[in-house]
Motif scaffolding. Structure first.
Motif, short mmCIF file in Angstrom:
data_model
loop_
_atom_site.label_atom_id
_atom_site.label_comp_id
_atom_site.label_asym_id
_atom_site.label_seq_id
_atom_site.Cartn_x
_atom_site.Cartn_y
_atom_site.Cartn_z
N ARG A 81 -24.80 -26.76 13.21
CA ARG A 81 -25.54 -26.18 14.30
C ARG A 81 -25.99 -27.46 15.16
O ARG A 81 -25.83 -27.20 16.38
N THR A 90 -22.18 -18.02 21.12
CA THR A 90 -21.19 -17.51 20.17
C THR A 90 -20.56 -18.71 19.27
O THR A 90 -20.25 -18.36 18.17
N PHE A 93 -22.70 -20.26 16.54
CA PHE A 93 -22.69 -19.20 15.48
C PHE A 93 -21.48 -19.07 14.76
O PHE A 93 -21.66 -19.27 13.44
N THR A 94 -20.36 -19.34 15.32
CA THR A 94 -19.07 -19.22 14.67
C THR A 94 -19.41 -20.61 13.87
O THR A 94 -18.67 -20.67 12.72
N CYS A 97 -20.96 -20.36 10.61
CA CYS A 97 -20.11 -19.66 9.72
C CYS A 97 -19.06 -20.08 9.05
O CYS A 97 -18.89 -20.30 7.75
N LEU A 139 -28.89 -19.15 11.47
CA LEU A 139 -28.50 -18.14 12.30
C LEU A 139 -29.52 -17.52 13.06
O LEU A 139 -29.29 -17.08 14.24
N VAL A 143 -29.85 -17.26 17.32
CA VAL A 143 -30.02 -15.92 18.07
C VAL A 143 -31.40 -16.08 18.79
O VAL A 143 -31.20 -15.65 20.01
N THR A 219 -16.54 -14.80 15.06
CA THR A 219 -16.83 -14.73 16.53
C THR A 219 -17.14 -13.09 16.67
O THR A 219 -18.01 -12.88 17.63
N ALA A 222 -20.75 -12.42 15.94
CA ALA A 222 -21.72 -13.18 16.94
C ALA A 222 -21.73 -12.29 17.83
O ALA A 222 -22.89 -12.05 18.32
N ARG A 223 -20.81 -11.73 18.45
CA ARG A 223 -20.96 -10.45 19.57
C ARG A 223 -21.57 -9.42 19.07
O ARG A 223 -22.43 -8.94 19.92
N LEU A 227 -24.98 -11.92 20.93
CA LEU A 227 -24.17 -13.30 21.69
C LEU A 227 -23.28 -13.26 22.55
O LEU A 227 -22.28 -12.45 22.48
#
Length: 228
Positions: A81, A90, A93-94, A97, A139, A143, A219, A222-223, A227
């Motif tokens: 992060r 996005t 977040f990816t 992950c 996470l 967000v 990804t 995330a969407r 995001l």
């Protein structure tokens, strides 16, 4: 602290670390269900009574290993992060992950300890919760930053699920819309489902380019939480 006290503390830390390291070796060789304090003591050349001064029971040792594993995973997520701090939501977040996946592949037995089959006869105490929450909080934070900054995309939520989504949001992320909280919890579960499928062999002869597949799936997740 006196010099003698400092030396005793260092010695205790060294022995504790050696016990954990041998326990992790046993996890890799035998699995968590067969972890034995007597076997750990024997491999370290200790009498069992001496080891009990560090870990009074197998469950105490398991708890320490579980906390260490959760903390190591959380640290990997937090580092990812921070490294991606200037990226789009996005991408951040990816990146987190993907860090979770890399840590799991590098530490399969520790991952199995915290996300694999429950250990018979063991119930994790509440002391494991703060460490277990670290990755999820990363996470949630991504967000939350997006919600407070560029905003989140619209997320559909069935009317029947709204009361549960509102409860989840109140418990876990009261500053997020219920729609985002529900989607985020689903995404969190799917991230670890993807990792577990890969680590435990369910993708064998199904997914070949697993890194690329995971990045695409993360990804899309995330969407899915809104995001942009």
């Amino acid at each position: 602290m006196t010099t003698a006290q400092g030396a005793r503390a260092r010695a205790r830390n060294e022995v504790t670390a050696a016990i954990k390291e041998e326990a992790r070796r046993q996890l890799a060789a035998e699995g968590a269900a067969k972890l034995s304090l007597r076997a750990v003591a024997r491999e370290l050349g200790m009498v069992s009574s001496a080891l009990y001064r560090y870990f009074p029971s197998r469950d105490d040792l398991l708890t320490a290993l579980i906390i260490d594993a959760y903390d190591a995973l959380g640290a990997a997520a937090e580092k990812a992060r921070d490294t991606a701090a200037d990226a789009a939501p996005t991408a951040r977040f990816t990146a987190v992950c993907e860090a979770v996946r890399r840590w799991a592949l590098d530490h399969p037995h520790e991952y199995a300890l915290i996300y694999g089959s429950p250990v018979p006869g063991y119930a994790a105490p509440e002391t494991t919760i703060p460490s277990a929450a670290r990755t999820g909080l990363v996470l949630i934070g991504i967000v939350r930053d997006a919600h407070q900054g560029p905003g989140l995309a619209d997320i559909r939520l069935p009317d029947a699920l709204r009361p549960e989504a509102e409860r989840m949001a109140a418990d876990l992320a009261p500053d997020l819309p219920p729609e985002a909280a529900a989607a985020l919890i689903a995404a969190w579960a799917q991230v670890f489902g993807l990792v577990s499928f890969e680590l435990f062999g369910q993708f064998h002869k199904v997914v070949e380019d697993r890194e690329r597949f995971f990045r695409h799936a993360a990804t899309e997740l995330a969407r899915g939480v809104g995001l942009r």
